[in-house]
Design a protein around this motif. Sequence first.
Motif, PDB file in Angstrom:
ATOM      1  N   LEU A  82       0.836  -1.206   0.000  1.00 26.45           N
ATOM      2  CA  LEU A  82       0.000   0.000   0.000  1.00 26.45           C
ATOM      3  C   LEU A  82       0.866   1.249   0.000  1.00 26.45           C
ATOM      4  CD1 LEU A  82      -2.745  -1.089   2.568  1.00 26.45           C
ATOM      5  CD2 LEU A  82      -2.924  -1.065   0.066  1.00 26.45           C
ATOM      6  N   ALA A  83       2.004   1.182   0.684  1.00 25.32           N
ATOM      7  CA  ALA A  83       2.951   2.301   0.655  1.00 25.32           C
ATOM      8  C   ALA A  83       3.597   2.416  -0.718  1.00 25.32           C
ATOM      9  CB  ALA A  83       4.014   2.119   1.735  1.00 25.32           C
ATOM     10  N   ARG A  84       3.943   1.283  -1.279  1.00 17.82           N
ATOM     11  CA  ARG A  84       4.594   1.292  -2.600  1.00 17.82           C
ATOM     12  C   ARG A  84       3.656   1.811  -3.681  1.00 17.82           C
ATOM     13  NH1 ARG A  84       4.983  -4.233  -3.750  1.00 17.82           N
ATOM     14  NH2 ARG A  84       2.988  -3.981  -4.829  1.00 17.82           N
ATOM     15  N   ASP A  85       2.396   1.421  -3.616  1.00 15.22           N
ATOM     16  CA  ASP A  85       1.452   1.749  -4.687  1.00 15.22           C
ATOM     17  C   ASP A  85       0.590   2.970  -4.386  1.00 15.22           C
ATOM     18  OD1 ASP A  85       2.403  -0.532  -5.941  1.00 15.22           O
ATOM     19  OD2 ASP A  85       0.802  -1.813  -5.137  1.00 15.22           O
ATOM     20  N   GLY A  86       0.762   3.556  -3.200  1.00 20.83           N
ATOM     21  CA  GLY A  86      -0.070   4.693  -2.830  1.00 20.83           C
ATOM     22  C   GLY A  86       0.737   5.793  -2.190  1.00 20.83           C
ATOM     23  N   VAL A  87       0.074   6.553  -1.338  1.00 19.60           N
ATOM     24  CA  VAL A  87       0.702   7.674  -0.656  1.00 19.60           C
ATOM     25  C   VAL A  87       0.958   7.302   0.800  1.00 19.60           C
ATOM     26  CG1 VAL A  87      -1.523   8.752  -0.087  1.00 19.60           C
ATOM     27  CG2 VAL A  87       0.523  10.147  -0.127  1.00 19.60           C
ATOM     28  N   THR A  88       2.105   7.708   1.313  1.00 22.49           N
ATOM     29  CA  THR A  88       2.457   7.506   2.714  1.00 22.49           C
ATOM     30  C   THR A  88       2.374   8.846   3.439  1.00 22.49           C
ATOM     31  OG1 THR A  88       3.946   5.659   2.227  1.00 22.49           O
ATOM     32  CG2 THR A  88       4.273   6.808   4.327  1.00 22.49           C
ATOM     33  N   LEU A  89       1.606   8.879   4.502  1.00 22.43           N
ATOM     34  CA  LEU A  89       1.555  10.058   5.366  1.00 22.43           C
ATOM     35  C   LEU A  89       2.607   9.850   6.453  1.00 22.43           C
ATOM     36  CD1 LEU A  89      -2.325  10.507   5.656  1.00 22.43           C
ATOM     37  CD2 LEU A  89      -0.753  11.438   3.946  1.00 22.43           C
ATOM     38  N   GLU A  90       3.745  10.499   6.276  1.00 25.56           N
ATOM     39  CA  GLU A  90       4.912  10.213   7.105  1.00 25.56           C
ATOM     40  C   GLU A  90       4.744  10.644   8.555  1.00 25.56           C
ATOM     41  OE1 GLU A  90       7.363   8.446   6.364  1.00 25.56           O
ATOM     42  OE2 GLU A  90       7.768   8.523   4.231  1.00 25.56           O
ATOM     43  N   GLN A  91       4.027  11.705   8.798  1.00 24.49           N
ATOM     44  CA  GLN A  91       3.834  12.193  10.165  1.00 24.49           C
ATOM     45  C   GLN A  91       2.336  12.220  10.460  1.00 24.49           C
ATOM     46  OE1 GLN A  91       6.911  15.048  11.742  1.00 24.49           O
ATOM     47  NE2 GLN A  91       6.736  15.853   9.666  1.00 24.49           N
ATOM     48  N   PHE A  92       1.789  11.026  10.672  1.00 27.35           N
ATOM     49  CA  PHE A  92       0.351  10.842  10.838  1.00 27.35           C
ATOM     50  C   PHE A  92       0.067  10.537  12.299  1.00 27.35           C
ATOM     51  CE2 PHE A  92      -3.485   8.155  10.799  1.00 27.35           C
ATOM     52  CZ  PHE A  92      -4.345   8.944  10.052  1.00 27.35           C
ATOM     53  N   LEU A  93      -0.804  11.329  12.912  1.00 28.79           N
ATOM     54  CA  LEU A  93      -1.070  11.209  14.340  1.00 28.79           C
ATOM     55  C   LEU A  93      -2.460  10.653  14.617  1.00 28.79           C
ATOM     56  CD1 LEU A  93       0.405  14.560  15.717  1.00 28.79           C
ATOM     57  CD2 LEU A  93       1.562  12.380  15.325  1.00 28.79           C
ATOM     58  N   VAL A  94      -2.516   9.814  15.640  1.00 28.53           N
ATOM     59  CA  VAL A  94      -3.776   9.292  16.155  1.00 28.53           C
ATOM     60  C   VAL A  94      -3.823   9.632  17.651  1.00 28.53           C
ATOM     61  CG1 VAL A  94      -3.998   7.485  14.417  1.00 28.53           C
ATOM     62  CG2 VAL A  94      -2.688   7.023  16.503  1.00 28.53           C
ATOM     63  N   LEU A 342       2.454  17.406   8.612  1.00 29.97           N
ATOM     64  CA  LEU A 342       1.743  16.819   9.734  1.00 29.97           C
ATOM     65  C   LEU A 342       0.284  16.539   9.349  1.00 29.97           C
ATOM     66  CD1 LEU A 342       2.095  16.090  12.753  1.00 29.97           C
ATOM     67  CD2 LEU A 342       1.283  18.395  13.291  1.00 29.97           C
ATOM     68  N   THR A 343      -0.166  15.330   9.597  1.00 30.94           N
ATOM     69  CA  THR A 343      -1.536  14.921   9.295  1.00 30.94           C
ATOM     70  C   THR A 343      -2.067  14.090  10.466  1.00 30.94           C
ATOM     71  OG1 THR A 343      -0.762  12.947   8.125  1.00 30.94           O
ATOM     72  CG2 THR A 343      -1.148  14.926   6.802  1.00 30.94           C
ATOM     73  N   ALA A 344      -3.354  13.763  10.419  1.00 33.16           N
ATOM     74  CA  ALA A 344      -3.945  13.059  11.563  1.00 33.16           C
ATOM     75  C   ALA A 344      -5.185  12.289  11.138  1.00 33.16           C
ATOM     76  CB  ALA A 344      -4.309  14.057  12.667  1.00 33.16           C
ATOM     77  N   ALA A 345      -5.629  11.399  12.022  1.00 31.54           N
ATOM     78  CA  ALA A 345      -6.876  10.666  11.795  1.00 31.54           C
ATOM     79  C   ALA A 345      -8.041  11.617  11.604  1.00 31.54           C
ATOM     80  CB  ALA A 345      -7.143   9.721  12.960  1.00 31.54           C
ATOM     81  N   LEU A 346      -7.954  12.807  12.192  1.00 35.90           N
ATOM     82  CA  LEU A 346      -8.971  13.846  12.014  1.00 35.90           C
ATOM     83  C   LEU A 346      -9.189  14.189  10.544  1.00 35.90           C
ATOM     84  CD1 LEU A 346      -7.591  16.292  14.730  1.00 35.90           C
ATOM     85  CD2 LEU A 346      -9.819  15.149  14.872  1.00 35.90           C
ATOM     86  N   ASP A 347      -8.156  13.991   9.733  1.00 37.84           N
ATOM     87  CA  ASP A 347      -8.196  14.434   8.338  1.00 37.84           C
ATOM     88  C   ASP A 347      -8.834  13.421   7.395  1.00 37.84           C
ATOM     89  OD1 ASP A 347      -6.735  16.716   9.128  1.00 37.84           O
ATOM     90  OD2 ASP A 347      -4.825  15.669   8.853  1.00 37.84           O
ATOM     91  N   LEU A 348      -9.044  12.194   7.843  1.00 39.20           N
ATOM     92  CA  LEU A 348      -9.477  11.155   6.915  1.00 39.20           C
ATOM     93  C   LEU A 348     -10.900  11.367   6.414  1.00 39.20           C
ATOM     94  CD1 LEU A 348      -7.830   7.981   8.487  1.00 39.20           C
ATOM     95  CD2 LEU A 348      -7.129   9.240   6.426  1.00 39.20           C
ATOM     96  N   MET A 349     -11.808  11.799   7.275  1.00 38.89           N
ATOM     97  CA  MET A 349     -13.195  12.009   6.836  1.00 38.89           C
ATOM     98  C   MET A 349     -13.281  13.076   5.742  1.00 38.89           C
ATOM     99  SD  MET A 349     -16.536  12.866   9.140  1.00 38.89           S
ATOM    100  CE  MET A 349     -18.199  12.812   8.507  1.00 38.89           C
ATOM    101  N   PRO A 350     -12.743  14.300   5.932  1.00 37.10           N
ATOM    102  CA  PRO A 350     -12.825  15.279   4.851  1.00 37.10           C
ATOM    103  C   PRO A 350     -12.020  14.881   3.622  1.00 37.10           C
ATOM    104  CG  PRO A 350     -11.496  16.130   6.664  1.00 37.10           C
ATOM    105  CD  PRO A 350     -12.163  14.891   7.158  1.00 37.10           C
TER     106      PRO A 350
END
Length: 609
Positions: A82-94, A342-350
């Motif tokens: 999934l990382a190879r074929d998609g996008v990796t959010l390197e600094q993703f917070l939960v 910086l990204t977070a689980a908060l961002d997945l819905m929008p």
Amino acid sequence: MNRCHPIQGNLLIEARLPSLFRTFARSKFAFLAGLLLVSTPPCLADVGTRPNVVVILTDDQGWGDLSVHGNRNLSTPHIDSLARDGVTLEQFLVCSVCAPTRAEFLTGRYYPRTGVSGVSTGQERLNPDEFTIGELFQDAGYATGIFGKWHNGTQPPYHPNDQGFNEFYGFTSGHWGHYFSPPLEHNGTLVRGNGYVADDFTDHAIEFIRKHREQKFFCYLPFNTPHSPMMVDDRFYDKFEDAAIDPRHRDPQMEDLSMTRAALAMCENIDWNVGRLLSEIEGLHLSEQTIVVFFCDNGPNSYRFNGGMKGKKGSIDEGGVRSPCFIRWQGQIDGGTRIEHLTAALDLMPTLADLAGIDWQPPKPIDGKSLMPLIRRSQVTWPERTIFSIRGNQVSARTDRFRLDAKGHLFDLQEDLAQSTDVASRHPDLTARLKKQVAEFGKSMRQSFDANTDRPFTVGYRAKTRLPARDGTPHGSIRRSSKAPNNSFFVNWVDESDHIHWPIDVGQTGRYEAIVHYTCAPSNVGVRIGAAASDASTSALVSVAFDPPLYAKPKERVKESHYFVKDFRVLSLGTLNLTQGRTTLRLFASEPQGPGIIDVHSVELSRID
């Protein structure tokens, strides 16, 4: 309900609901009315051009539990793909623990705003007036399903079937006590699982995808592994039983190698199941029509390799809240893309709403941001943001580069993931600004926590309501079967003065059958068990002994597990006339015949009017 006329279709429903449920109904249907005004009605939209969405969430798997992140102890080729074929959010917070992360993913809002304040005894409940990602896609014409661990409320309207998911198979609790064919739930009905839970949940997710392959689907697969108990099949564990572990936790003396080996085996099982799911999507020729998301709910549940970061599950330091996150959409997202912001689980819905082309107006302010400009590489500049991590009264603040911890120390994470050197004196202005933000944010979150401290358990929203031991309060000698409430039952009921109570809010006046799920030793048969609420009471004799053994745990890989599971029998106690409003349900005993009373798993109230 006619989805094309949601307001008209629910006027009669609203008229019959008590205050809590009227608030719930008005907020959700008011949002839907707004959606109809600002966009094409979901029932008329061209859903066919939108992507399917599959979200995979793992439980207590850390950032370091993947081979793509340099852990040579295990192999996770399918998740790595999934990382190879998609996008990796390197600094993703939960969040630092389970239910809060789920709440933030489901709503795009910091979890204290949603009613969630903890992981058990009702603190895990997502307020019914929150608008969830399930409802977002459901209202856009998608079939929605969840297969696994919900952990955001049990009684309707907190139940997943009331929060946007047509299909639910799994459990609503925070953790489960046994992983091989355990008791589970299917759309409110108790069932028995089939095999290892992660395999079983994947089987049901695959079945759901097959069933809805001709329409659009939103499939949420929240595994409950590698959360304890550390149960896993031999074919995954044998590889690790005597394996040398390298790399290890940054403080090797703190690492429990038996826990590490079991967790790694469970992570390889997860990867195998992710592979089965991806293979099914490919076999149905849906890869280019399906977004796949993978992330974890908190840091690792033990001290093991985690990239040198400080903290594990339960901590709001970096190692407790940084998670892997991969988003794949073949043909639409460039493979190998890395987002350093910086990204977070908060961002997945929008973000998922934008990627799916769903035009929506959030009914409440959200804290997340759509990441589509970053994913599409259409926005070179991205404003720096501060994301907060909360645990109780503690708050930590994170920027792209720095973390201000809960004690007010500042760390440069580009140079110091271990958070070993306080650099606050080198950045006084930044430190002062973050401390001010933390103080303001903490005050707001405490107000949210305080607003949700008095919430009885809801009864009567649907025909049946289950009140598990997790949500009850024991009195006298009664205690829980395990130290964690989530999957416990009540034991050591030895005196007729002992009792159990649940604070409840009855949603609809009527007659309710009270059913207790119990076990009883032969020597205690003949005891009378009763239920009472307000001025109503009913009781019945226990005439049948039922004293099964605890489930065997030969696949438990860590000694001294505190999880205990057994089967229970149902006994009808008769009917109660309950009046709408708040009261207390009390379970009591009389006429004891032996040295003990019964063990109690739950009480069920079924409306029979």
